[in-house]
Motif scaffolding. Structure first.
Motif, PDB file in Angstrom:
ATOM      1  N   ARG B 276       0.806  -1.228   0.000  1.00 22.35           N
ATOM      2  CA  ARG B 276       0.000   0.000   0.000  1.00 22.35           C
ATOM      3  C   ARG B 276       0.847   1.290   0.000  1.00 22.35           C
ATOM      4  N   ASP B 277       1.741   1.433   0.988  1.00 23.54           N
ATOM      5  CA  ASP B 277       2.528   2.681   1.009  1.00 23.54           C
ATOM      6  C   ASP B 277       3.965   2.385   0.615  1.00 23.54           C
ATOM      7  N   SER B 278       4.144   2.077  -0.650  1.00 20.46           N
ATOM      8  CA  SER B 278       5.502   1.787  -1.109  1.00 20.46           C
ATOM      9  C   SER B 278       5.815   2.560  -2.378  1.00 20.46           C
ATOM     10  N   ILE B 279       7.102   2.675  -2.635  1.00 18.81           N
ATOM     11  CA  ILE B 279       7.584   3.357  -3.835  1.00 18.81           C
ATOM     12  C   ILE B 279       8.105   2.299  -4.788  1.00 18.81           C
ATOM     13  N   ILE B 280       7.624   2.309  -6.018  1.00 21.13           N
ATOM     14  CA  ILE B 280       8.012   1.310  -6.997  1.00 21.13           C
ATOM     15  C   ILE B 280       8.708   2.011  -8.157  1.00 21.13           C
ATOM     16  N   LEU B 281       9.861   1.526  -8.526  1.00 23.52           N
ATOM     17  CA  LEU B 281      10.587   2.086  -9.658  1.00 23.52           C
ATOM     18  C   LEU B 281      10.535   1.106 -10.820  1.00 23.52           C
ATOM     19  N   ILE B 282      10.127   1.621 -11.980  1.00 18.59           N
ATOM     20  CA  ILE B 282      10.119   0.810 -13.196  1.00 18.59           C
ATOM     21  C   ILE B 282      11.214   1.357 -14.093  1.00 18.59           C
ATOM     22  N   SER B 283      12.201   0.554 -14.386  1.00 22.18           N
ATOM     23  CA  SER B 283      13.315   1.037 -15.184  1.00 22.18           C
ATOM     24  C   SER B 283      13.434   0.234 -16.474  1.00 22.18           C
ATOM     25  N   GLY B 284      13.659   0.956 -17.549  1.00 26.34           N
ATOM     26  CA  GLY B 284      13.816   0.245 -18.822  1.00 26.34           C
ATOM     27  C   GLY B 284      14.096   1.215 -19.951  1.00 26.34           C
ATOM     28  N   ALA B 285      14.548   0.672 -21.084  1.00 31.81           N
ATOM     29  CA  ALA B 285      14.855   1.518 -22.232  1.00 31.81           C
ATOM     30  C   ALA B 285      13.558   2.018 -22.868  1.00 31.81           C
ATOM     31  N   THR B 286      13.699   2.942 -23.778  1.00 28.68           N
ATOM     32  CA  THR B 286      12.528   3.511 -24.444  1.00 28.68           C
ATOM     33  C   THR B 286      11.765   2.409 -25.193  1.00 28.68           C
ATOM     34  N   GLY B 287      10.447   2.412 -25.068  1.00 24.54           N
ATOM     35  CA  GLY B 287       9.636   1.447 -25.792  1.00 24.54           C
ATOM     36  C   GLY B 287       9.477   0.094 -25.128  1.00 24.54           C
ATOM     37  N   THR B 288      10.037  -0.078 -23.937  1.00 24.06           N
ATOM     38  CA  THR B 288       9.908  -1.395 -23.303  1.00 24.06           C
ATOM     39  C   THR B 288       8.570  -1.577 -22.604  1.00 24.06           C
ATOM     40  N   GLY B 289       7.812  -0.501 -22.413  1.00 23.01           N
ATOM     41  CA  GLY B 289       6.487  -0.653 -21.817  1.00 23.01           C
ATOM     42  C   GLY B 289       6.313   0.028 -20.472  1.00 23.01           C
ATOM     43  N   LYS B 290       7.132   1.035 -20.199  1.00 21.88           N
ATOM     44  CA  LYS B 290       7.051   1.714 -18.904  1.00 21.88           C
ATOM     45  C   LYS B 290       5.741   2.478 -18.765  1.00 21.88           C
ATOM     46  N   THR B 291       5.385   3.237 -19.805  1.00 28.14           N
ATOM     47  CA  THR B 291       4.162   4.015 -19.743  1.00 28.14           C
ATOM     48  C   THR B 291       2.943   3.104 -19.610  1.00 28.14           C
ATOM     49  N   LEU B 292       3.018   1.968 -20.300  1.00 24.14           N
ATOM     50  CA  LEU B 292       1.927   1.000 -20.184  1.00 24.14           C
ATOM     51  C   LEU B 292       1.790   0.511 -18.744  1.00 24.14           C
ATOM     52  N   MET B 293       2.920   0.220 -18.109  1.00 26.57           N
ATOM     53  CA  MET B 293       2.850  -0.253 -16.733  1.00 26.57           C
ATOM     54  C   MET B 293       2.282   0.808 -15.802  1.00 26.57           C
ATOM     55  N   ALA B 294       2.674   2.057 -16.051  1.00 22.46           N
ATOM     56  CA  ALA B 294       2.130   3.151 -15.242  1.00 22.46           C
ATOM     57  C   ALA B 294       0.619   3.249 -15.462  1.00 22.46           C
ATOM     58  N   THR B 295       0.204   3.097 -16.710  1.00 20.11           N
ATOM     59  CA  THR B 295      -1.212   3.178 -17.050  1.00 20.11           C
ATOM     60  C   THR B 295      -1.998   2.062 -16.357  1.00 20.11           C
ATOM     61  N   GLU B 296      -1.440   0.862 -16.416  1.00 21.96           N
ATOM     62  CA  GLU B 296      -2.126  -0.269 -15.774  1.00 21.96           C
ATOM     63  C   GLU B 296      -2.192  -0.085 -14.261  1.00 21.96           C
ATOM     64  N   PHE B 297      -1.141   0.496 -13.725  1.00 17.45           N
ATOM     65  CA  PHE B 297      -1.097   0.764 -12.280  1.00 17.45           C
ATOM     66  C   PHE B 297      -2.256   1.693 -11.881  1.00 17.45           C
TER      67      PHE B 297
END
Lengths: 92, 496
Positions: B276-297
């Motif tokens: 619940r109260d945590s910080i999650i970092l998603i790291s990856g090169a351009t186009g790997t799906g970071k924005t998608l993961m943020a969207t799903e989150f």
């Protein structure tokens, strides 16, 4: 004093020696070279801080020539009459 | 010294300034009934701080103040400070603010012939304090007094007397002074620091071609404060705001409540979802799906009836809305139902401290359950390394204080492997780190995902392949006999 073309205001703080010296020197000036030409007033800023505010006084003693214009000021104990008159742009 | 004043000296109270962030650094505010010197080079916001001390006093605490100005006229100050939303003239009319205008008047010509004291000034200050019942006083600036009067020993002596006079008036005072350089001697005339027991320094630094403002409390005699330089920013319509970083010594996420990442597959990999109260970092090169993961989150939060806030620094609003649509998320409808707020901004639109303050404001106002930032690394390019580090720490700690889940994305500069500046600054603060990687295997580029870190929980340690289609992200099996994916050097192990 009735034809007082020259209006002077001396601002002092309390009854300290420097202020009293300035008062004495101003009296001498007005009864001497400026006889009958000047009207003067003494303001103690501790008693009349509103006057100090209105005239934007920073230092004391300060002698202000309020009339005729322009506004001219001398800071100090007024011990040298010639310098005081020159600074106030008063011809004798 | 009487017994009464001795007792007073022993326990120095604090007066909250109301300047955002400052009172935290100052462990409560300025020492009560004392004079604090604020020293800074030209353009370091000394006058602003002096004025804001009074303005916040009136706005937040109803405490009247007196502003003594030696440099700018009262008229100029009223006009210049109006841009911070302060109607000084109205406050003057209500008897909450009084000027002592000791700025040079071009109409008045004074000649110094002999000894003097600053009795006129002191009488006016006392009169103004009494007139409005002031408890706060600002004097701006000491240097300008020395410009009006000669730099003689008597002027110095008089400034000591003015400081003593302020103490007698019982006001909490702030006095500004110029300094020539950002580091080195505190002030210019060699007297100021002795006038005040308390010294604050404002700096306006040029680092790597970027302006950076900082504030430092050098000393508060006999009372506590936080040490070191803290960034601050000047916000139009509000004034200065300091960014206290020391609040950050983090209380680690203590809850064991899990929330969905938005992807059932990823939840499984994480051992049952994010905390619940945590910080999650998603790291990856351009186009790997970071924005998608943020969207799903975000989508995952909304499906649970939570409020979600997104800060997007890489895409325009239209772009984001369109992409989200492609993954089955109706941004407009969600915003209309007030469950989602999307803030799109160009990193270059403001300084990094301004971004941080603006983000805090949005968080305060929207009160989200989840926050996503896409991407954190887009802000790297507008900041110095130090400024960026402070930003990251400031943001993560703020998110943690709110006890909400924060998901930040970071772009790695290389397509294969590698890490980003963001990662190195944030990795120790984050509770979870998820890496997205391109994997070249069997003649094609595929995508891999791995949970590198999941604080306080067992998690899947494998590197899994994932696909992206019209319904989002789908995590599949591991890559089997491929090693070196995370470091960017995938190699096939020869089986047998």
């Amino acid at each position: 004093m009735s034809n007082g073309q020259l209006q002077l205001v001396l601002f002092i703080t309390g009854d300290g020696t420097r202020g009293q010296r300035a008062v004495g020197n101003l009296r001498n000036l007005c009864s001497g070279v400026l006889s009958d030409r000047c009207h003067y007033e003494i303001v103690d800023v501790l008693e009349q801080p509103d006057r100090a505010e209105a005239s934007r006084i920073m230092a004391t003693p300060t002698l202000v020539k309020t009339s005729p214009v322009p506004d001219r000021r001398v800071i100090g104990d007024l011990s040298n009459a010639d310098d005081v008159l020159a600074a106030l742009e008063i011809d004798v | 010294m009487t017994d009464a004043t001795r007792v007073h000296d022993r326990a120095i109270g604090k007066v909250a300034t109301g300047i955002p962030g400052f009172d935290h650094i100052a462990s409560g505010g300025l020492p009560a009934g004392r004079t604090t010197l604020v020293s800074g080079s030209a353009g370091s916001a000394k006058t602003l701080m002096a004025a804001q001390f009074l303005a916040e006093g009136i706005k937040q605490f109803g405490e009247p103040g007196v502003f003594v100005t030696f440099e700018e006229s009262a008229e100029d100050l009223r006009r210049n400070l109006a841009s911070f939303g302060w109607d000084i003239q109205a406050w003057e009319e209500q008897g909450l603010w009084a000027f002592v205008d000791a700025s040079p008047d071009p109409e008045i010509s004074s000649v110094v012939l002999g000894e003097y004291d600053l009795g006129g000034l002191m009488a006016r200050v006392g009169y103004a304090v009494q007139r409005v019942g002031a408890t706060r006083l600002s004097m701006d600036s000491l240097g300008a007094v020395f410009n009006q009067f000669a730099q003689t020993s008597s002027t110095r002596r008089e400034m000591f007397r003015v400081a003593a006079h302020l103490k007698k008036l019982g006001v909490t005072a702030l006095m500004t002074s110029e300094r020539r350089q950002e580091y080195g001697e505190i002030a210019r005339y060699g007297v100021e620091e002795f006038v005040a027991d308390n010294v604050v320094i404002l700096r306006n630094l040029l680092e790597e071609e970027k302006r950076r403002r900082t504030i430092e409390i050098l000393k508060f005699r006999g009372t506590e404060h936080h040490k070191g330089e803290y960034p601050f920013s000047i916000v139009n319509g509000e004034g200065m705001a300091c960014i206290p970083l020391s609040a950050l010594e983090l209380s680690q996420g203590s809850t064991s409540k899990r929330i969905t990442s938005g992807s059932p597959d990823l939840d499984t990999m994480c051992g049952g979802g994010f905390f619940r109260d945590s910080i999650i970092l998603i790291s990856g090169a351009t186009g790997t799906g970071k924005t998608l993961m943020a969207t799903e989150f975000l989508q995952g939060g909304i499906s649970q009836g939570e409020r979600c806030l997104l800060f997007a620094f890489e895409e325009s609003r239209d772009q984001f809305t369109r992409n989200a649509q492609g993954w089955g998320m109706d941004v407009r409808a969600m915003e209309e139902s007030d469950q989602l707020r999307v803030i799109c901004d160009y990193p270059e639109s403001a300084g990094i401290e301004d971004h941080l303050l603006a983000m805090k404001r949005e968080i305060d106002e929207f009160r989200p359950d989840r926050i996503a930032v896409d991407s954190l690394s887009a802000l790297e390019r507008i900041a110095t390394i130090r400024g960026f580090r402070q930003f990251v720490i400031g943001l993560t700690s703020y998110v943690k204080q709110q006890k909400v889940a924060g998901l930040f994305t970071a772009a790695t500069p290389q397509l294969f492997g590698g890490s980003s500046v963001t990662e190195s600054h944030i990795s120790t603060i984050t509770d979870s780190i998820i890496l997205l990687r391109y994997v070249e295997t069997e003649g094609e580029i595929r995508r891999g995902i791995t949970v590198l870190k999941m604080r306080g929980s067992p998690h899947d340690r494998g590197v899994k392949e994932f696909r992206i289609d019209g319904s989002g992200m789908h995590i599949g099996r591991g890559f089997g006999n491929v090693v070196g994916i995370v470091s960017g050097n995938p190699q096939h192990l020869d089986v047998g």
